[in-house]
Design a protein around this motif. Structure first.
Motif, PDB file in Angstrom:
ATOM      1  N   LYS A 174       0.832  -1.199   0.000  1.00 38.77           N
ATOM      2  CA  LYS A 174       0.000   0.000   0.000  1.00 38.77           C
ATOM      3  C   LYS A 174       0.865   1.246   0.000  1.00 38.77           C
ATOM      4  CE  LYS A 174      -3.839  -2.318   2.331  1.00 38.77           C
ATOM      5  NZ  LYS A 174      -4.798  -2.294   3.457  1.00 38.77           N
ATOM      6  N   ASP A 175       1.838   1.245  -0.924  1.00 38.95           N
ATOM      7  CA  ASP A 175       2.736   2.389  -1.016  1.00 38.95           C
ATOM      8  C   ASP A 175       2.009   3.654  -1.429  1.00 38.95           C
ATOM      9  OD1 ASP A 175       2.155   1.187  -3.378  1.00 38.95           O
ATOM     10  OD2 ASP A 175       4.188   1.260  -4.207  1.00 38.95           O
ATOM     11  N   TYR A 176       0.823   3.497  -2.049  1.00 42.10           N
ATOM     12  CA  TYR A 176       0.068   4.674  -2.479  1.00 42.10           C
ATOM     13  C   TYR A 176      -0.488   5.453  -1.291  1.00 42.10           C
ATOM     14  CZ  TYR A 176      -3.426   0.943  -2.002  1.00 42.10           C
ATOM     15  OH  TYR A 176      -4.181  -0.104  -1.554  1.00 42.10           O
ATOM     16  N   GLU A 177      -0.549   4.829  -0.082  1.00 43.79           N
ATOM     17  CA  GLU A 177      -1.095   5.542   1.074  1.00 43.79           C
ATOM     18  C   GLU A 177      -0.203   6.689   1.520  1.00 43.79           C
ATOM     19  OE1 GLU A 177      -1.826   2.754   4.131  1.00 43.79           O
ATOM     20  OE2 GLU A 177      -3.652   1.936   3.237  1.00 43.79           O
ATOM     21  N   THR A 178       1.097   6.588   1.283  1.00 45.10           N
ATOM     22  CA  THR A 178       2.031   7.652   1.692  1.00 45.10           C
ATOM     23  C   THR A 178       2.595   8.404   0.498  1.00 45.10           C
ATOM     24  OG1 THR A 178       3.841   6.050   1.678  1.00 45.10           O
ATOM     25  CG2 THR A 178       2.685   6.394   3.762  1.00 45.10           C
ATOM     26  N   ALA A 179       2.047   8.144  -0.716  1.00 46.39           N
ATOM     27  CA  ALA A 179       2.604   8.750  -1.925  1.00 46.39           C
ATOM     28  C   ALA A 179       2.013  10.139  -2.161  1.00 46.39           C
ATOM     29  CB  ALA A 179       2.326   7.851  -3.128  1.00 46.39           C
ATOM     30  N   THR A 180       2.796  10.961  -2.857  1.00 48.81           N
ATOM     31  CA  THR A 180       2.292  12.252  -3.302  1.00 48.81           C
ATOM     32  C   THR A 180       1.555  12.068  -4.619  1.00 48.81           C
ATOM     33  OG1 THR A 180       4.318  12.727  -4.523  1.00 48.81           O
ATOM     34  CG2 THR A 180       4.254  13.380  -2.198  1.00 48.81           C
ATOM     35  N   LEU A 181       0.949  13.149  -5.103  1.00 44.87           N
ATOM     36  CA  LEU A 181       0.191  13.052  -6.354  1.00 44.87           C
ATOM     37  C   LEU A 181       1.099  12.644  -7.509  1.00 44.87           C
ATOM     38  CD1 LEU A 181      -2.483  13.377  -7.797  1.00 44.87           C
ATOM     39  CD2 LEU A 181      -1.987  15.824  -8.081  1.00 44.87           C
ATOM     40  N   SER A 182       2.308  13.238  -7.552  1.00 45.37           N
ATOM     41  CA  SER A 182       3.231  12.866  -8.630  1.00 45.37           C
ATOM     42  C   SER A 182       3.688  11.411  -8.477  1.00 45.37           C
ATOM     43  CB  SER A 182       4.438  13.801  -8.626  1.00 45.37           C
ATOM     44  OG  SER A 182       5.122  13.723  -7.380  1.00 45.37           O
ATOM     45  N   ASP A 183       3.857  10.961  -7.229  1.00 43.71           N
ATOM     46  CA  ASP A 183       4.228   9.559  -7.010  1.00 43.71           C
ATOM     47  C   ASP A 183       3.133   8.619  -7.511  1.00 43.71           C
ATOM     48  OD1 ASP A 183       6.557  10.361  -5.802  1.00 43.71           O
ATOM     49  OD2 ASP A 183       5.755  10.277  -3.767  1.00 43.71           O
ATOM     50  N   LYS A 211      -8.332   5.335  -7.483  1.00 46.06           N
ATOM     51  CA  LYS A 211      -9.112   5.984  -6.436  1.00 46.06           C
ATOM     52  C   LYS A 211      -8.245   6.958  -5.627  1.00 46.06           C
ATOM     53  CE  LYS A 211     -11.878   4.897  -2.330  1.00 46.06           C
ATOM     54  NZ  LYS A 211     -12.374   3.812  -1.444  1.00 46.06           N
ATOM     55  N   THR A 212      -7.050   6.509  -5.280  1.00 43.52           N
ATOM     56  CA  THR A 212      -6.142   7.373  -4.504  1.00 43.52           C
ATOM     57  C   THR A 212      -5.732   8.593  -5.307  1.00 43.52           C
ATOM     58  OG1 THR A 212      -5.303   5.416  -3.354  1.00 43.52           O
ATOM     59  CG2 THR A 212      -3.980   7.409  -3.210  1.00 43.52           C
ATOM     60  N   GLU A 213      -5.574   8.418  -6.616  1.00 41.73           N
ATOM     61  CA  GLU A 213      -5.199   9.554  -7.475  1.00 41.73           C
ATOM     62  C   GLU A 213      -6.254  10.653  -7.372  1.00 41.73           C
ATOM     63  OE1 GLU A 213      -3.838  10.337 -12.090  1.00 41.73           O
ATOM     64  OE2 GLU A 213      -5.308   8.783 -11.660  1.00 41.73           O
ATOM     65  N   LYS A 214      -7.547  10.252  -7.428  1.00 41.58           N
ATOM     66  CA  LYS A 214      -8.614  11.246  -7.342  1.00 41.58           C
ATOM     67  C   LYS A 214      -8.611  11.930  -5.972  1.00 41.58           C
ATOM     68  CE  LYS A 214     -11.643   8.820 -10.611  1.00 41.58           C
ATOM     69  NZ  LYS A 214     -12.944   8.116 -10.790  1.00 41.58           N
ATOM     70  N   GLN A 215      -8.398  11.153  -4.914  1.00 47.06           N
ATOM     71  CA  GLN A 215      -8.399  11.739  -3.567  1.00 47.06           C
ATOM     72  C   GLN A 215      -7.237  12.710  -3.376  1.00 47.06           C
ATOM     73  OE1 GLN A 215      -8.233   8.114  -1.423  1.00 47.06           O
ATOM     74  NE2 GLN A 215     -10.428   7.649  -1.615  1.00 47.06           N
ATOM     75  N   LEU A 216      -6.080  12.340  -3.889  1.00 39.63           N
ATOM     76  CA  LEU A 216      -4.911  13.220  -3.747  1.00 39.63           C
ATOM     77  C   LEU A 216      -5.060  14.484  -4.573  1.00 39.63           C
ATOM     78  CD1 LEU A 216      -1.920  10.709  -3.668  1.00 39.63           C
ATOM     79  CD2 LEU A 216      -2.783  12.112  -1.808  1.00 39.63           C
ATOM     80  N   ALA A 252      -7.869  12.736   4.161  1.00 38.92           N
ATOM     81  CA  ALA A 252      -6.755  11.788   4.265  1.00 38.92           C
ATOM     82  C   ALA A 252      -7.040  10.711   5.302  1.00 38.92           C
ATOM     83  CB  ALA A 252      -5.466  12.528   4.600  1.00 38.92           C
ATOM     84  N   GLU A 253      -7.553  11.130   6.472  1.00 36.77           N
ATOM     85  CA  GLU A 253      -7.833  10.157   7.533  1.00 36.77           C
ATOM     86  C   GLU A 253      -8.976   9.222   7.146  1.00 36.77           C
ATOM     87  OE1 GLU A 253      -8.595  12.529  10.943  1.00 36.77           O
ATOM     88  OE2 GLU A 253      -6.466  13.057  11.268  1.00 36.77           O
ATOM     89  N   LEU A 254      -9.965   9.772   6.451  1.00 38.00           N
ATOM     90  CA  LEU A 254     -11.115   8.964   6.044  1.00 38.00           C
ATOM     91  C   LEU A 254     -10.705   7.822   5.126  1.00 38.00           C
ATOM     92  CD1 LEU A 254     -14.201   8.569   6.029  1.00 38.00           C
ATOM     93  CD2 LEU A 254     -14.292  10.141   4.067  1.00 38.00           C
ATOM     94  N   HIS A 255      -9.719   8.099   4.268  1.00 37.78           N
ATOM     95  CA  HIS A 255      -9.313   7.103   3.273  1.00 37.78           C
ATOM     96  C   HIS A 255      -7.972   6.450   3.605  1.00 37.78           C
ATOM     97  CE1 HIS A 255     -12.651   8.284   0.680  1.00 37.78           C
ATOM     98  NE2 HIS A 255     -12.326   9.558   0.879  1.00 37.78           N
ATOM     99  N   GLY A 256      -7.474   6.687   4.817  1.00 36.12           N
ATOM    100  CA  GLY A 256      -6.231   6.026   5.229  1.00 36.12           C
ATOM    101  C   GLY A 256      -5.001   6.524   4.504  1.00 36.12           C
ATOM    102  N   ILE A 257      -5.011   7.777   4.072  1.00 41.65           N
ATOM    103  CA  ILE A 257      -3.858   8.349   3.358  1.00 41.65           C
ATOM    104  C   ILE A 257      -2.952   9.033   4.371  1.00 41.65           C
ATOM    105  CG2 ILE A 257      -3.123  10.011   1.612  1.00 41.65           C
ATOM    106  CD1 ILE A 257      -5.846   9.601   0.255  1.00 41.65           C
ATOM    107  N   LYS A 258      -1.667   8.699   4.326  1.00 43.10           N
ATOM    108  CA  LYS A 258      -0.695   9.288   5.251  1.00 43.10           C
ATOM    109  C   LYS A 258      -0.045  10.485   4.578  1.00 43.10           C
ATOM    110  CE  LYS A 258       0.144   4.753   7.290  1.00 43.10           C
ATOM    111  NZ  LYS A 258       1.105   3.664   7.524  1.00 43.10           N
ATOM    112  N   LEU A 259      -0.492  11.696   4.982  1.00 46.65           N
ATOM    113  CA  LEU A 259       0.011  12.909   4.346  1.00 46.65           C
ATOM    114  C   LEU A 259       1.411  13.260   4.823  1.00 46.65           C
ATOM    115  CD1 LEU A 259      -3.113  15.245   4.482  1.00 46.65           C
ATOM    116  CD2 LEU A 259      -2.250  13.957   2.524  1.00 46.65           C
ATOM    117  N   SER A 260       2.146  13.957   3.965  1.00 47.10           N
ATOM    118  CA  SER A 260       3.442  14.493   4.374  1.00 47.10           C
ATOM    119  C   SER A 260       3.218  15.570   5.417  1.00 47.10           C
ATOM    120  CB  SER A 260       4.170  15.065   3.152  1.00 47.10           C
ATOM    121  OG  SER A 260       5.320  15.766   3.545  1.00 47.10           O
ATOM    122  N   ALA A 261       4.181  15.782   6.256  1.00 44.89           N
ATOM    123  CA  ALA A 261       4.037  16.765   7.338  1.00 44.89           C
ATOM    124  C   ALA A 261       3.928  18.194   6.809  1.00 44.89           C
ATOM    125  CB  ALA A 261       5.216  16.653   8.300  1.00 44.89           C
TER     126      ALA A 261
END
Length: 709
Positions: free
Chosen positions: A363-372, A442-447, A522-531
């Motif tokens: 689930k590397d997409y959870e901590t990825a940026t939009l470009s990632d 799905k993650t792409e749209k959320q990011l 981010a929290e709703l979808h389990g996405i770990k945002l950068s600080a």
């Protein structure tokens, strides 16, 4: 030797004495009776003393031959010091210091004994008795000795030492007691006799025990080595005698490889162990015989002859084993060709699939940026193409497995199991590939949504941050006025600025709301945002911190301006007098009301105002100076610690317990503070108390006068 002055004059007894105490041979003495012969003999003795590293200062052969008592005694003391005292070594100290340390260690447990030197520390005789009692307690009734009866104490020690320890009575009790400072050299010489008497016996015990321990260690080594070797022989013989054929060529090749490993790796060390065992056995028997111990008899079944018998059985079992293995391998090779083809294709496919499931499940997409995420989608599309290309190989593997089943191959069950595993894994890879594509899209749209919120936050945070920085500059700017009109103008401008603060606060909340919305998604979808927001370095913490500073500065500036109104500055242009720069009670109350203090004209307001007046006008002068006002406002706007805060901090250090231990205090606080707390904290008496528990709550309240320490 009857007379020291006379008996050493010819050098003969002196040379004999040195031979006895050193254990070495001196040069042959001259037997003539002339003075020159005597001088030569004494010189041989003095040269021998000097060869042992002893410097003979002002001691010559002529003085000894002439019977010079002072020089003769000096020479005797030098011999005693070198051969009886110098070699004493205790804890890296030697000679006099080592002997003194030995005495201190041995007499430490005894009352009324404090050995600090070799003169007055021994006058009462207790130290001599303590030395004897420490090593031979049955010889001395130490508890019956009295410190005020030194002669009895000394004579008791001298007589016991002479009778039971073979230590001559070198000292006289009356001489020691009646002398202010007993002769140090005489006492040191006598005490060294105790050291040699007791340490010599200890060394003998050590030597005997060391020899015995070494012999027992060798016996244990033999028993263990013999046991291990016999166990290896017991396991090896059945293995070499086994001629059961295997079904696969791999298994037979493994047996051949195991046999070659046995010949090359496992057997040679055992050959060496067998030889070493015989050597150890013979060595042990020799050592026992030389040390007058009985011969060693190994446990039953562990004799050298038992090991030789087992070894012959191993050699017999080896014969013909390798030839049988080679014949079996050639037979199986004829059946293995088709199965090898299956294994090759299966291995290639399995190698390709290795790690693919883990890659698709990550689930590397959870901590990825939009470009990632966009890069991950492109990488996934390439993998989908690769997956489709491997479809043909899976079909070929299934076809070969079917053919092996039709030919009734003996190992068809394992072939079928492997084929089924490959097919099942193929289905799993297809399902995981589809699921990962959906998750990435799905993650792409959320990011993208979060990115838009970050950009909106940055666009609104930047001008708001600039506004707060400008406001701080204006609020902190000093104002110099000369008339009431100028002050009133500043007050009007400040009131106008304060009127803008509610709108600014709403803008701040709106900006922070954007950040919270991004965090909620981010929290709703389990996405770990950068600080960090990629578009700005102005964080919510920065905005809140600066807002608090602006609000506080606005209050302080308002108070300062109101103070100026309260002080009409009647002497503008002249130095201020003692009565200038002060407000009356009503003027000061108006300032407090403008700053938000509840000091209106009612009972509660009057009580609060009186409390504040007691702080700013402790002398009851009826006026409030500007410095008193500034000090009051500084205290009001500065955070202060309380007993509750200190209790909460101690609770963190204590791991959320209601008490704290000395060990925890020493671990968490500097040494001086830790010991301060330990010395002043009362024991904790709660139901959850443990031994050594300390009450940090009563300690904390006492610091603020809320309870007694």
């Amino acid at each position: 030797i009857e007379n020291i002055d006379e008996d050493f004059r010819d050098g003969l007894k002196l040379m004999l004495l040195l031979e006895v105490i050193s254990g070495e041979r001196l040069p042959k003495p001259e037997r003539g009776k002339m003075r020159v012969h005597k001088i030569n003999n004494v010189n041989k003795a003095l040269d021998f003393i000097a060869s042992k590293g002893v410097k003979l200062v002002s001691i010559g052969a002529e003085e000894i031959v002439d019977g010079n008592a002072k020089m003769t005694l000096g020479m005797i003391w030098t011999i005693i010091l070198r051969f009886a005292i110098q070699d004493i070594s205790v804890e890296e100290t030697s000679a006099k210091e080592g002997l003194l340390l030995w005495c201190q260690r041995k007499t430490a447990p005894y009352k009324n004994v404090n050995v600090q030197n070799f003169h007055i520390s021994w006058k009462d005789g207790l130290a001599f008795n303590a030395l004897i009692h420490r090593h031979r307690p049955e010889l001395i009734e130490y508890d019956k000795l009295r410190k005020d009866d030194p002669v009895t104490n000394l004579n008791n020690a001298f007589e016991v030492a002479e009778k039971y320890l073979d230590i001559p009575k070198m000292l006289d009790a009356e001489d020691i007691v009646n002398t202010a400072r007993p002769d140090e050299k005489a006492i040191m010489t006598y005490v060294s006799s105790f050291y040699h008497a007791f340490s010599g016996a200890q060394k003998l015990v050590h030597t005997v025990l060391a020899v015995n321990q070494e012999n027992e260690h060798l016996m244990e080594d033999y028993e263990k080595l013999a046991s291990d070797l016999l166990e290896w022989i017991r396991r090896t013989i059945p293995w070499l005698e086994d001629r059961s054929p295997q079904k696969t060529i791999q298994e037979m090749q493994q047996k051949l490889e195991d046999f070659r490993d046995y010949r090359r790796v496992h057997k040679p060390p055992k050959v060496q162990e067998k030889c070493q065992l015989e050597i150890n056995f013979n060595t042990l028997q020799t050592k026992l015989r030389l040390s007058n111990r009985p011969a060693f008899m190994p446990s039953e079944g562990r004799m050298v002859s038992d090991i030789n018998t087992g070894w012959q059985q191993v050699e017999q079992a080896e014969k013909g084993y390798e030839e049988w293995l080679l014949n079996e391998i050639r037979r199986l090779e004829r059946l293995d060709h088709l199965a090898e083809k299956f294994r090759q294709k299966a291995s290639i496919h399995e190698a390709w699939t290795e790690g693919k499931e883990a890659m698709l499940k990550q689930k590397d997409y959870e901590t990825a940026t939009l470009s990632d995420i966009k890069a991950l989608i492109r990488k996934h599309e390439a993998f989908e193409s690769d997956l489709a290309a491997h479809q043909d190989r899976v079909e070929q593997i299934a076809a070969i497995a079917q053919e092996l089943n039709e030919l009734d191959y003996y190992d068809s069950p394992s072939v079928n199991a492997r084929c089924q595993k490959i097919c099942d894994q193929w289905d799993v890879l297809g399902s995981l590939t589809h699921s990962r594509r959906e998750a990435l899209e799905k993650t792409e749209k959320q990011l993208e949504t979060i990115d838009e919120l970050h950009l909106e936050y940055a666009k609104r945070a930047a001008p708001f941050n600039n506004w707060m920085e400008s406001a701080m500059e204006d609020l902190q700017d000093m104002f110099i006025v000369h008339t009431i009109e100028e002050i009133e103008g500043l007050i009007a401008a400040h009131d106008q600025f304060k009127a803008t603060l509610p709108d600014a606060d709403r803008e701040r909340e709106a900006i922070l709301g954007i950040q919270r919305e991004a965090q909620r998604i981010a929290e709703l979808h389990g996405i770990k945002l950068s600080a960090n927001n990629p578009y700005t370095s102005v964080t919510p913490q920065v905005i809140n911190s600066k807002w608090e500073r602006v609000s506080a500065a606005a209050g302080r500036r308002g108070g300062g301006l109101l103070w100026g109104v309260g002080d009409p500055l009647p002497n503008i242009g002249t130095p201020p007098q003692d009565h200038c720069g002060a407000l009356g009670p009503e003027e000061f109350k108006a300032c407090l009301i403008s700053l938000g203090y509840d000091v209106e004209n009612d009972r509660q307001g009057d009580a609060e105002f009186n409390r504040i007046m007691s702080l700013v006008d402790p002398n009851g002068s009826g006026s409030v100076t500007f410095q008193a006002f500034i000090d009051f406002m500084s205290r009001e706007t500065t955070d202060t610690d309380t007993a509750d805060q200190v209790i909460a901090s101690f609770k963190v250090l204590a791991g959320d317990k209601n008490y704290i231990t000395a060990e925890e205090l020493r671990r968490e606080l500097p040494p001086e503070q830790a010991e301060y707390c330990i010395a002043r904290m009362a024991p904790y008496r709660g139901p959850d108390a443990t031994p050594g528990a300390l009450d940090y709550k009563s300690f904390s309240t006492a610091l603020y006068g809320e309870s007694d320490l």
